[in-house]
Write a protein that holds these residues in place. Structure first.
Motif, PDB file in Angstrom:
ATOM      1  N   ALA A  77      19.534  24.189   1.730  1.00 13.05           N
ATOM      2  CA  ALA A  77      18.089  24.646   1.978  1.00 13.05           C
ATOM      3  C   ALA A  77      18.736  26.760   1.067  1.00 13.05           C
ATOM      4  N   SER A  78      19.895  26.466   0.311  1.00 12.89           N
ATOM      5  CA  SER A  78      20.463  27.385  -0.477  1.00 12.89           C
ATOM      6  C   SER A  78      20.171  27.319  -2.044  1.00 12.89           C
ATOM      7  N   THR A  79      20.542  25.709  -2.338  1.00  9.83           N
ATOM      8  CA  THR A  79      20.027  25.730  -3.355  1.00  9.83           C
ATOM      9  C   THR A  79      17.857  25.830  -3.481  1.00  9.83           C
ATOM     10  N   ASN A 152      14.724  32.746  12.189  1.00  8.73           N
ATOM     11  CA  ASN A 152      16.094  33.759  11.400  1.00  8.73           C
ATOM     12  C   ASN A 152      16.652  32.770  12.874  1.00  8.73           C
ATOM     13  N   THR A 153      18.199  31.922  11.737  1.00  8.93           N
ATOM     14  CA  THR A 153      18.610  31.288  12.410  1.00  8.93           C
ATOM     15  C   THR A 153      19.752  32.423  13.484  1.00  8.93           C
ATOM     16  N   ILE A 154      20.065  33.675  12.633  1.00  9.23           N
ATOM     17  CA  ILE A 154      20.654  34.451  13.159  1.00  9.23           C
ATOM     18  C   ILE A 154      20.277  35.098  13.643  1.00  9.23           C
ATOM     19  N   ALA A 172       7.387  28.827   3.091  1.00 17.79           N
ATOM     20  CA  ALA A 172       8.232  28.337   4.021  1.00 17.79           C
ATOM     21  C   ALA A 172      10.149  27.877   3.502  1.00 17.79           C
ATOM     22  N   ASP A 173      10.829  28.155   4.286  1.00 17.42           N
ATOM     23  CA  ASP A 173      12.288  28.379   4.706  1.00 17.42           C
ATOM     24  C   ASP A 173      11.975  28.068   5.928  1.00 17.42           C
ATOM     25  N   MET A 174      11.486  26.768   6.733  1.00 19.94           N
ATOM     26  CA  MET A 174      11.716  25.938   7.852  1.00 19.94           C
ATOM     27  C   MET A 174      12.939  25.601   8.590  1.00 19.94           C
ATOM     28  N   ALA A 195      18.670  19.046   7.146  1.00 18.59           N
ATOM     29  CA  ALA A 195      18.715  18.835   7.989  1.00 18.59           C
ATOM     30  C   ALA A 195      18.569  19.223   9.208  1.00 18.59           C
ATOM     31  N   GLN A 196      20.724  19.486   8.971  1.00 18.30           N
ATOM     32  CA  GLN A 196      21.322  19.332   9.793  1.00 18.30           C
ATOM     33  C   GLN A 196      21.052  20.216  11.206  1.00 18.30           C
ATOM     34  N   LYS A 197      19.563  21.125  11.225  1.00 24.16           N
ATOM     35  CA  LYS A 197      19.310  21.496  12.986  1.00 24.16           C
ATOM     36  C   LYS A 197      18.692  21.147  13.662  1.00 24.16           C
ATOM     37  N   ASN A 198      17.358  20.172  12.809  1.00 23.33           N
ATOM     38  CA  ASN A 198      16.288  19.446  13.548  1.00 23.33           C
ATOM     39  C   ASN A 198      15.605  18.358  13.726  1.00 23.33           C
TER      40      ASN A 198
HETATM   41  N1  PMP Z   1      17.741  29.366   5.455  1.00 22.63           N
HETATM   42  C1  PMP Z   1      18.126  29.476   6.850  1.00 22.63           C
HETATM   43  C2  PMP Z   1      17.403  29.897   7.871  1.00 22.63           C
HETATM   44  C3  PMP Z   1      18.747  28.842   7.927  1.00 22.63           C
HETATM   45  O1  PMP Z   1      19.530  29.138   8.931  1.00 22.63           O
HETATM   46  C4  PMP Z   1      20.157  28.060   6.653  1.00 22.63           C
HETATM   47  C5  PMP Z   1      21.193  27.360   7.723  1.00 22.63           C
HETATM   48  N2  PMP Z   1      22.002  27.616   8.479  1.00 22.63           N
HETATM   49  C6  PMP Z   1      19.940  28.096   5.570  1.00 22.63           C
HETATM   50  C7  PMP Z   1      18.915  28.227   5.409  1.00 22.63           C
HETATM   51  C8  PMP Z   1      20.915  27.511   4.525  1.00 22.63           C
HETATM   52  O2  PMP Z   1      21.307  26.693   4.134  1.00 22.63           O
HETATM   53  P1  PMP Z   1      22.361  25.544   3.830  1.00 22.63           P
HETATM   54  O3  PMP Z   1      23.410  25.383   4.456  1.00 22.63           O
HETATM   55  O4  PMP Z   1      21.496  23.951   4.152  1.00 22.63           O
HETATM   56  O5  PMP Z   1      21.723  25.542   2.172  1.00 22.63           O
END
Ligand code: PMP
Length: 362
Positions: A77-79, A152-154, A172-174, A195-198
């Motif tokens: 998602a960072s890219t 918001n993961t954190i 949306a960043d999901m 993909a690494q969460k859901n």
């Molecule tokens: N957006 C959200 C909401 C995230 O939780 C994360 C990773 N925890 C990212 C973006 C970044 O994702 P990635 O590590 O796949 O670049």
């Protein structure tokens, strides 16, 4: 560790056991090809079958309309934080961003490299413990797009509504709540998620993008960073992360087998009720900092009376087979990530542990 634990990690995260067993059964000779899946060419027929199935399962399960392309990209998602404005925000143009935490801020930072950013709302005033309401959004009206982070993961917050943005595409960043509940996908111009969460292991990013938006993208960008390249080549411009997509396809098959996204949402709601309910019954010991209307069903954050007790809680929980409960290093506390693949049973094991711990230490 001789057995599997209840894995509350935030990502990479727990995967359904039947999926792991299928992966194991498929090794080292996938479908009598004489090779393991990760040894197959990305141009081979067995790979192509998985590729096509993964896309069609995603489309079917989440009701993704034909107006939207499904892409499998790399770089996380960072890219996408950079690729999105690189393609859709030209100098002198503006994008609206809703700032709901660390990940939104990272997206905002990248967008500023390409154009003007209007912060339509920010929850930073209350340490990101809520998500803004529709009435609180100050949308500019003439933006190229509106960007949000649905979960918001954190911070442990989640939007429980889809913002109305009029004619302006909503993006949306999901990453941490994709396919955790039914949504009207036609309301979004683009959705992206690692993909690494859901959805599976790390290594693949799902991008769902409306055809109209692809047509609006800037031409003079590097080939790999243009959405049009991946649409034209069906995500196979270069070597795709075949093994991650194979596992993603197994996860989608599993989701279908257990009743699809509606059944998954039901389980997610039950998990949320169980865990948030535990805070209510033990409110003298556990405290959830998140406003009630903004609580995430994916990442449940909470605090204990002091940091020493939190450390002890994490250590004793790990001994009891409950792992990955340490809050993000930027905020501390406890975080239980309860993605799609975490069963209600795992959440019940956690709340039972919480009861015992509070009784001993409260
Ligand atoms: N957006 C959200 C909401 C995230 O939780 C994360 C990773 N925890 C990212 C973006 C970044 O994702 P990635 O590590 O796949 O670049």
């Amino acid at each position: 560790m001789a057995h599997r634990i209840w894995n509350f990690n935030a990502g990479p995260a727990t995967l359904p056991l039947p999926v792991l067993e299928k992966i194991k059964a498929d090794l080292p000779n996938y479908n009598n090809t004489g090779m393991a899946f990760m040894e197959l060419s990305h141009r081979s027929k067995p790979y192509d079958e998985v590729h096509v199935a993964a896309k069609s399962l995603a489309r079917e399960l989440w009701n993704i309309p034909e107006s939207h392309h499904i892409l499998f990209l790399q770089g996380g998602a960072s890219t996408q934080f950079a690729m999105l404005p690189m393609n859709l925000l030209r100098e002198g143009q503006k994008a609206d961003y809703i700032n709901t935490g660390t990940w939104s801020k990272k997206a905002i930072k990248e967008a500023k490299l390409f154009g003007e950013v209007n912060i339509a709302a920010s929850a930073e005033d209350e340490k990101f413990t809520y998500v803004p309401t529709q009435a609180e959004l100050k949308l500019s009206g003439d933006a190229e797009y509106v960007h949000m982070t649905t979960n918001n993961t954190i911070a442990g917050t989640q939007f429980h509504y889809t913002p109305e943005t009029g004619k302006v595409p909503l993006i949306a960043d999901m990453s941490s709540d994709i396919m955790s509940r039914p949504l009207d996908i036609s309301k979004f111009g683009m959705i992206y998620a690692g993909a690494q969460k859901n959805l599976g292991p790390s290594g693949v990013t799902m991008v769902i993008i409306k055809d109209e938006l692809v047509a609006k993208c800037k031409e003079n960008n590097p080939t790999m960073l243009k959405y049009a390249t991946h649409v034209d080549k069906d995500s196979l411009f270069n070597t795709i992360p075949t093994y991650s997509i194979y596992i993603l396809k197994l996860v989608l098959e599993h989701m279908k087998a257990i009743g699809g996204v509606t059944a998954i949402e039901k389980e997610n709601l039950a998990k949320g009720e169980t865990l948030y309910g535990a805070f209510d019954t033990m409110s003298d010991f556990y405290r959830c900092p998140v406003r009630e209307d903004s609580r995430s069903l994916m990442n449940v954050v909470f605090r204990l009376p002091n940091e020493d007790l939190e450390k002890q809680f994490i250590a004793e929980a790990a001994e009891a087979g409950l792992g990955g409960l340490k809050g993000h290093r930027s905020v501390g506390g406890i975080r239980a990530s309860t993605y799609n693949a975490m069963p209600l049973e795992g959440v019940k094991a956690l709340t039972e542990f919480m009861k015992g711990f509070a009784a001993k230490n409260g």
